[in-house]
Design a protein around this motif. Structure first.
Motif, short mmCIF file in Angstrom:
data_model
loop_
_atom_site.label_atom_id
_atom_site.label_comp_id
_atom_site.label_asym_id
_atom_site.label_seq_id
_atom_site.Cartn_x
_atom_site.Cartn_y
_atom_site.Cartn_z
N VAL A 49 0.83 -1.20 0.00
CA VAL A 49 0.00 0.00 0.00
C VAL A 49 0.86 1.26 0.00
CG1 VAL A 49 -1.73 1.31 1.31
CG2 VAL A 49 -1.95 -1.17 1.09
N ARG A 50 1.99 1.23 0.71
CA ARG A 50 2.87 2.40 0.74
C ARG A 50 3.42 2.71 -0.65
NH1 ARG A 50 5.81 -1.74 3.04
NH2 ARG A 50 7.80 -2.25 2.02
N GLU A 51 3.60 1.67 -1.47
CA GLU A 51 4.05 1.89 -2.84
C GLU A 51 2.91 2.44 -3.70
OE1 GLU A 51 6.54 2.04 -6.12
OE2 GLU A 51 7.07 1.64 -4.03
N MET A 52 1.69 1.96 -3.45
CA MET A 52 0.54 2.44 -4.20
C MET A 52 0.27 3.92 -3.92
SD MET A 52 -0.24 -0.03 -6.05
CE MET A 52 -1.44 1.02 -6.83
N ALA A 53 0.71 4.40 -2.72
CA ALA A 53 0.48 5.81 -2.37
C ALA A 53 1.22 6.76 -3.31
CB ALA A 53 0.92 6.07 -0.93
N LYS A 54 2.24 6.26 -4.01
CA LYS A 54 2.95 7.07 -5.00
C LYS A 54 2.11 7.25 -6.26
CE LYS A 54 7.43 5.24 -3.48
NZ LYS A 54 8.63 4.46 -3.91
N HIS A 55 1.14 6.39 -6.45
CA HIS A 55 0.31 6.41 -7.65
C HIS A 55 -1.11 6.92 -7.38
CE1 HIS A 55 3.25 3.96 -9.93
NE2 HIS A 55 3.47 3.41 -8.75
N VAL A 56 -1.61 6.65 -6.17
CA VAL A 56 -3.00 6.95 -5.83
C VAL A 56 -3.06 7.75 -4.54
CG1 VAL A 56 -5.28 6.00 -5.34
CG2 VAL A 56 -3.74 4.79 -6.91
N GLY A 57 -3.66 8.95 -4.60
CA GLY A 57 -3.93 9.73 -3.40
C GLY A 57 -5.36 9.54 -2.98
N MET A 58 -5.58 9.32 -1.67
CA MET A 58 -6.93 9.07 -1.15
C MET A 58 -7.37 10.21 -0.25
SD MET A 58 -8.36 6.13 -2.13
CE MET A 58 -9.55 5.85 -0.83
N VAL A 59 -8.62 10.66 -0.42
CA VAL A 59 -9.22 11.68 0.43
C VAL A 59 -10.59 11.15 0.85
CG1 VAL A 59 -10.06 14.05 0.60
CG2 VAL A 59 -8.01 13.54 -0.75
N PHE A 60 -10.83 11.09 2.17
CA PHE A 60 -12.07 10.50 2.67
C PHE A 60 -13.08 11.57 3.06
CE2 PHE A 60 -8.70 7.39 3.39
CZ PHE A 60 -9.25 6.28 2.75
N ASP A 61 -14.25 11.12 3.53
CA ASP A 61 -15.36 12.05 3.75
C ASP A 61 -15.15 12.95 4.96
OD1 ASP A 61 -15.59 9.91 5.45
OD2 ASP A 61 -17.77 9.76 5.30
N ASN A 62 -14.48 12.47 6.00
CA ASN A 62 -14.29 13.29 7.19
C ASN A 62 -12.81 13.63 7.33
OD1 ASN A 62 -14.14 14.45 9.76
ND2 ASN A 62 -15.83 13.20 10.52
N PRO A 63 -12.41 14.87 7.03
CA PRO A 63 -10.99 15.21 7.04
C PRO A 63 -10.34 15.04 8.41
CG PRO A 63 -12.34 17.19 6.87
CD PRO A 63 -13.25 16.02 6.66
N GLU A 64 -11.11 15.23 9.51
CA GLU A 64 -10.52 15.13 10.83
C GLU A 64 -9.96 13.73 11.10
OE1 GLU A 64 -12.98 16.51 13.97
OE2 GLU A 64 -12.88 18.61 13.34
N PHE A 65 -10.55 12.71 10.47
CA PHE A 65 -10.05 11.35 10.67
C PHE A 65 -8.67 11.16 10.05
CE2 PHE A 65 -14.66 9.56 10.91
CZ PHE A 65 -14.77 10.08 12.19
N GLN A 66 -8.28 12.02 9.10
CA GLN A 66 -7.00 11.90 8.44
C GLN A 66 -5.93 12.80 9.06
OE1 GLN A 66 -8.97 12.12 4.20
NE2 GLN A 66 -6.94 11.27 3.97
N LEU A 67 -6.33 13.68 9.98
CA LEU A 67 -5.40 14.66 10.52
C LEU A 67 -4.88 14.21 11.89
CD1 LEU A 67 -7.41 17.89 9.63
CD2 LEU A 67 -5.64 16.75 8.28
N SER A 68 -3.57 14.36 12.11
CA SER A 68 -3.00 13.89 13.38
C SER A 68 -1.84 14.73 13.89
CB SER A 68 -2.51 12.44 13.21
OG SER A 68 -1.48 12.37 12.23
N GLN A 69 -1.32 15.66 13.09
CA GLN A 69 -0.12 16.38 13.45
C GLN A 69 -0.43 17.77 14.04
OE1 GLN A 69 2.93 14.58 13.08
NE2 GLN A 69 1.27 13.10 12.84
N MET A 70 0.63 18.41 14.56
CA MET A 70 0.45 19.67 15.27
C MET A 70 0.40 20.89 14.35
SD MET A 70 0.09 18.75 18.34
CE MET A 70 0.21 20.31 19.20
N SER A 71 0.89 20.74 13.14
CA SER A 71 0.87 21.86 12.20
C SER A 71 0.54 21.37 10.80
CB SER A 71 2.22 22.59 12.19
OG SER A 71 3.20 21.81 11.51
N VAL A 72 0.14 22.31 9.96
CA VAL A 72 -0.18 22.00 8.57
C VAL A 72 1.03 21.39 7.86
CG1 VAL A 72 -0.66 23.09 6.33
CG2 VAL A 72 -2.06 23.66 8.33
N ALA A 73 2.19 21.99 8.06
CA ALA A 73 3.40 21.50 7.40
C ALA A 73 3.74 20.09 7.85
CB ALA A 73 4.57 22.44 7.69
N GLU A 74 3.61 19.82 9.16
CA GLU A 74 3.91 18.49 9.68
C GLU A 74 2.93 17.45 9.14
OE1 GLU A 74 5.89 19.62 14.02
OE2 GLU A 74 3.72 19.33 13.85
#
Length: 288
Positions: free
Chosen positions: A84-109
């Motif tokens: 899957v980590r290799e597929m991430a170079k080919h396919v970007g995924m965005v899900f319905d609830n953005p908060e579930f994908q966010l985990s870092q302290m800053s936008v850049a991180e």
């Protein structure tokens, strides 16, 4: 188009989630999607849209248990044999609830997280962060907390994180379902820009049929794990009665044209306008 090689290809794909008594989530899917296409996925909840999308980046069958049959190829790579980590170079995924994908302290991180997993060098990482924030309209917010952003901004940050991996395919699973109307417009605008200006292949599951009619090259309607309609927006949305039977709706101008034809006021041979511009042309004589 048939002479080109598809960037996404499903061959006789079926999948049933693990668990006794579960019905197949996908049934014998055969589908080819080509570079630069904007494809809209429509269907009720449980139709199979999310499952199909998870097959595109290899999460199914590599990270979700179930009975998988068939083959999925992304740029010629078999998802069954590709991490899957290799597929991430080919396919970007965005899900319905953005908060579930966010985990870092800053936008850049947040953007840097995926790049670190790929071993991208620090100078390249900084360049990519700047690049993708510019694309999604979040330049200057590098040090902001992701959780202090609006819903639309959070979703655009999720898109930026996916774009930083430099994929050629962007898969979006109902990305506007948890944002306000302004946020929806922002997200649709970013997806359209990526598709038109960067020739990115976009696959979006969405309920906003007017927007999909305006932007999509192709509309795929799913029901109970099967593809029941597949064609241009005009070809698909002109199947007004079929779409109603599936519990979905067509663009308002399409529904209006269908009613006018049934009333005998116009004759369109079953091919209706799907955008306001098309309707203006089609109805010009009627409303002189």
């Amino acid at each position: 188009m048939d002479a080109k090689q598809p960037v996404i290809e499903f061959k006789n794909v079926s999948f049933t989630y693990a668990g006794e008594g579960n019905l197949p989530a996908l049934k014998d899917i055969n589908l080819s999607i080509y570079e630069g296409e904007y494809v809209a996925l429509l269907g009720l909840n449980g139709a199979g849209k999310t499952t199909l999308q998870l097959c595109i980046n290899g999460v199914i069958p590599n990270m979700i248990s179930g009975d998988f049959e068939g083959e999925v190829f992304i740029n010629g790579l078999d998802t069954y044999d590709t991490p899957v980590r290799e597929m991430a170079k080919h396919v970007g995924m965005v899900f319905d609830n953005p908060e579930f994908q966010l985990s870092q302290m800053s936008v850049a991180e947040e953007i840097a997280l995926g790049l670190e997993n790929l071993g991208v060098s620090y100078p390249d990482m900084l360049a990519r962060i700047k690049e993708v924030l510019g694309i999604v309209g979040l330049s200057g917010l590098e040090e902001r907390s992701p959780f202090g952003l609006s819903g639309g901004q959070q979703q655009r940050l999720s898109i930026a994180s996916a774009l930083a991996m430099h994929p050629g395919i962007l898969v979006m699973d109902e990305p506007t379902s948890n944002v306000d109307p302004i946020g929806k417009e922002e997200i649709f605008a970013v997806a359209a820009k990526l598709n038109k200006e960067r020739n990115m292949t976009v696959i979006m599951a969405e309920h906003e049929v007017e927007v999909m009619a305006a932007y999509a090259d192709r509309v795929i309607v799913m029901n109970k794990g099967e593809i029941v309609l597949n064609g241009t927006p005009q070809e698909v949305f002109s199947k007004v009665d079929t779409i109603k039977e599936l519990g979905l709706r067509t663009p308002q101008v399409t529904e209006y044209a269908n009613r006018l034809e049934k009333a005998g006021l116009i004759q369109m041979n079953g091919m209706y306008p799907v955008t306001v511009d098309q309707a203006e042309t089609a109805f010009k004589e009627l409303f002189k």
